[in-house]
Design a protein around this motif. Structure first.
Motif, PDB file in Angstrom:
ATOM      1  N   LEU A 260       0.832  -1.213   0.000  1.00 10.05           N
ATOM      2  CA  LEU A 260       0.000   0.000   0.000  1.00 10.05           C
ATOM      3  C   LEU A 260       0.860   1.254   0.000  1.00 10.05           C
ATOM      4  O   LEU A 260       0.642   2.162  -0.805  1.00 10.05           O
ATOM      5  N   VAL A 261       1.824   1.301   0.889  1.00  8.94           N
ATOM      6  CA  VAL A 261       2.688   2.474   1.000  1.00  8.94           C
ATOM      7  C   VAL A 261       3.420   2.705  -0.314  1.00  8.94           C
ATOM      8  O   VAL A 261       3.463   3.830  -0.821  1.00  8.94           O
ATOM      9  N   HIS A 262       3.946   1.642  -0.886  1.00  9.11           N
ATOM     10  CA  HIS A 262       4.661   1.773  -2.168  1.00  9.11           C
ATOM     11  C   HIS A 262       3.728   2.318  -3.255  1.00  9.11           C
ATOM     12  O   HIS A 262       4.115   3.218  -4.005  1.00  9.11           O
ATOM     13  N   SER A 263       2.509   1.815  -3.322  1.00  4.92           N
ATOM     14  CA  SER A 263       1.595   2.272  -4.370  1.00  4.92           C
ATOM     15  C   SER A 263       1.215   3.744  -4.175  1.00  4.92           C
ATOM     16  O   SER A 263       1.110   4.492  -5.152  1.00  4.92           O
ATOM     17  N   TYR A 264       1.040   4.182  -2.937  1.00  7.37           N
ATOM     18  CA  TYR A 264       0.712   5.590  -2.693  1.00  7.37           C
ATOM     19  C   TYR A 264       1.912   6.494  -2.954  1.00  7.37           C
ATOM     20  O   TYR A 264       1.746   7.620  -3.419  1.00  7.37           O
ATOM     21  N   GLU A 265       3.096   6.013  -2.669  1.00  5.09           N
ATOM     22  CA  GLU A 265       4.289   6.789  -2.998  1.00  5.09           C
ATOM     23  C   GLU A 265       4.383   6.986  -4.509  1.00  5.09           C
ATOM     24  O   GLU A 265       4.687   8.080  -4.983  1.00  5.09           O
ATOM     25  N   GLU A 266       4.101   5.938  -5.264  1.00  4.49           N
ATOM     26  CA  GLU A 266       4.121   6.039  -6.730  1.00  4.49           C
ATOM     27  C   GLU A 266       3.022   6.978  -7.221  1.00  4.49           C
ATOM     28  O   GLU A 266       3.248   7.801  -8.095  1.00  4.49           O
ATOM     29  N   TRP A 267       1.834   6.837  -6.673  1.00  2.00           N
ATOM     30  CA  TRP A 267       0.696   7.667  -7.071  1.00  2.00           C
ATOM     31  C   TRP A 267       0.989   9.143  -6.824  1.00  2.00           C
ATOM     32  O   TRP A 267       0.561  10.021  -7.584  1.00  2.00           O
ATOM     33  N   SER A 268       1.735   9.446  -5.760  1.00  2.00           N
ATOM     34  CA  SER A 268       2.019  10.839  -5.408  1.00  2.00           C
ATOM     35  C   SER A 268       2.740  11.590  -6.521  1.00  2.00           C
ATOM     36  O   SER A 268       2.628  12.814  -6.611  1.00  2.00           O
ATOM     37  N   SER A 269       3.463  10.875  -7.375  1.00  2.00           N
ATOM     38  CA  SER A 269       4.188  11.548  -8.459  1.00  2.00           C
ATOM     39  C   SER A 269       3.236  12.162  -9.481  1.00  2.00           C
ATOM     40  O   SER A 269       3.647  12.968 -10.309  1.00  2.00           O
ATOM     41  N   HIS A 270       1.954  11.812  -9.421  1.00  2.00           N
ATOM     42  CA  HIS A 270       0.940  12.349 -10.331  1.00  2.00           C
ATOM     43  C   HIS A 270       0.023  13.365  -9.653  1.00  2.00           C
ATOM     44  O   HIS A 270      -0.965  13.789 -10.243  1.00  2.00           O
ATOM     45  N   ILE A 271       0.343  13.712  -8.409  1.00  2.00           N
ATOM     46  CA  ILE A 271      -0.477  14.661  -7.655  1.00  2.00           C
ATOM     47  C   ILE A 271       0.405  15.831  -7.237  1.00  2.00           C
ATOM     48  O   ILE A 271       1.479  15.628  -6.664  1.00  2.00           O
ATOM     49  N   CYS A 272      -0.059  17.031  -7.502  1.00  2.00           N
ATOM     50  CA  CYS A 272       0.702  18.224  -7.136  1.00  2.00           C
ATOM     51  C   CYS A 272       0.811  18.312  -5.615  1.00  2.00           C
ATOM     52  O   CYS A 272      -0.206  18.317  -4.908  1.00  2.00           O
ATOM     53  N   GLU A 273       2.032  18.381  -5.140  1.00  2.00           N
ATOM     54  CA  GLU A 273       2.284  18.462  -3.703  1.00  2.00           C
ATOM     55  C   GLU A 273       1.720  19.744  -3.094  1.00  2.00           C
ATOM     56  O   GLU A 273       1.325  19.768  -1.935  1.00  2.00           O
ATOM     57  N   LYS A 274       1.645  20.798  -3.883  1.00  2.00           N
ATOM     58  CA  LYS A 274       1.189  22.096  -3.369  1.00  2.00           C
ATOM     59  C   LYS A 274      -0.334  22.219  -3.330  1.00  2.00           C
ATOM     60  O   LYS A 274      -0.904  22.655  -2.336  1.00  2.00           O
ATOM     61  N   CYS A 275      -1.011  21.829  -4.441  1.00  2.00           N
ATOM     62  CA  CYS A 275      -2.462  22.077  -4.534  1.00  2.00           C
ATOM     63  C   CYS A 275      -3.318  20.812  -4.549  1.00  2.00           C
ATOM     64  O   CYS A 275      -4.528  20.888  -4.390  1.00  2.00           O
ATOM     65  N   GLY A 276      -2.723  19.642  -4.756  1.00  2.00           N
ATOM     66  CA  GLY A 276      -3.469  18.387  -4.724  1.00  2.00           C
ATOM     67  C   GLY A 276      -4.142  18.003  -6.022  1.00  2.00           C
ATOM     68  O   GLY A 276      -4.842  16.991  -6.086  1.00  2.00           O
ATOM     69  N   VAL A 277      -3.929  18.777  -7.097  1.00  2.00           N
ATOM     70  CA  VAL A 277      -4.536  18.450  -8.386  1.00  2.00           C
ATOM     71  C   VAL A 277      -3.798  17.246  -8.988  1.00  2.00           C
ATOM     72  O   VAL A 277      -2.572  17.200  -9.000  1.00  2.00           O
ATOM     73  N   GLU A 278      -4.592  16.287  -9.453  1.00  2.00           N
ATOM     74  CA  GLU A 278      -4.000  15.103 -10.083  1.00  2.00           C
ATOM     75  C   GLU A 278      -3.604  15.431 -11.517  1.00  2.00           C
ATOM     76  O   GLU A 278      -4.428  15.925 -12.298  1.00  2.00           O
ATOM     77  N   GLU A 279      -2.365  15.175 -11.842  1.00  2.00           N
ATOM     78  CA  GLU A 279      -1.844  15.439 -13.182  1.00  2.00           C
ATOM     79  C   GLU A 279      -1.873  14.138 -13.969  1.00  2.00           C
ATOM     80  O   GLU A 279      -1.496  13.100 -13.467  1.00  2.00           O
ATOM     81  N   HIS A 280      -2.287  14.204 -15.193  1.00  2.00           N
ATOM     82  CA  HIS A 280      -2.387  12.976 -16.000  1.00  2.00           C
ATOM     83  C   HIS A 280      -1.271  12.888 -17.006  1.00  2.00           C
ATOM     84  O   HIS A 280      -0.640  13.685 -17.449  1.00  2.00           O
TER      85      HIS A 280
END
Length: 137
Positions: free
Chosen positions: A117-137
């Motif tokens: 789970l932790v690994h998958s969320y770490e990977e997923w985070s690379s597609h989410i803006c750390e500042k505003c939370g918008v998911e980038e595709h």
């Protein structure tokens, strides 16, 4: 991450409470990432809690060691109480973390699920803006 968001995580998940006497980076500094990852971390914590419930384990045996951004991704370092291994992952530039897997016996099946789970969320985070939370595709 703003203090009020961190306090919300601490109120929702007992294992996210900070105790300065433990003296690790998370306890001293909290979440060292932007507000945009709040919902991602919140969802990860809920899914970790669900693993314990599904396995029928009442006491969550996780100590959070550090939560931060590194190489553009979330790093969620933790350990299970009683584990002698204090290193959970090793970071490599451009590759990401190499997660150390728990033993493969049936007693540790929940630990393997949490690690995945932790690994998958770490990977997923690379597609989410750390500042505003918008998911980038």
């Amino acid at each position: 991450m703003r203090q009020e968001l961190q306090l919300e995580l601490q109120s929702q998940f007992a294992f996210m409470k900070r105790d300065m006497s433990l003296g690790n980076r998370y306890q001293n500094y909290g979440c060292e990432c932007g507000d945009g990852w709040f919902e991602l971390i919140q969802e990860l914590c809920q899914r970790i809690t669900n693993v314990y419930k599904f396995e029928g384990i009442d006491d969550i045996d996780i100590e959070i060691l550090q939560i931060k951004e590194k190489f553009g991704k979330l790093r969620f370092y933790y350990r299970h109480f009683g584990d002698s291994n204090t290193i959970q992952a090793i970071d490599f530039l451009g590759v990401g973390p190499l997660r150390l897997s728990p033993p493969s016996d049936e007693e540790c099946e929940y630990k393997k699920k949490i690690s995945e789970l932790v690994h998958s969320y770490e990977e997923w985070s690379s597609h989410i803006c750390e500042k505003c939370g918008v998911e980038e595709h």
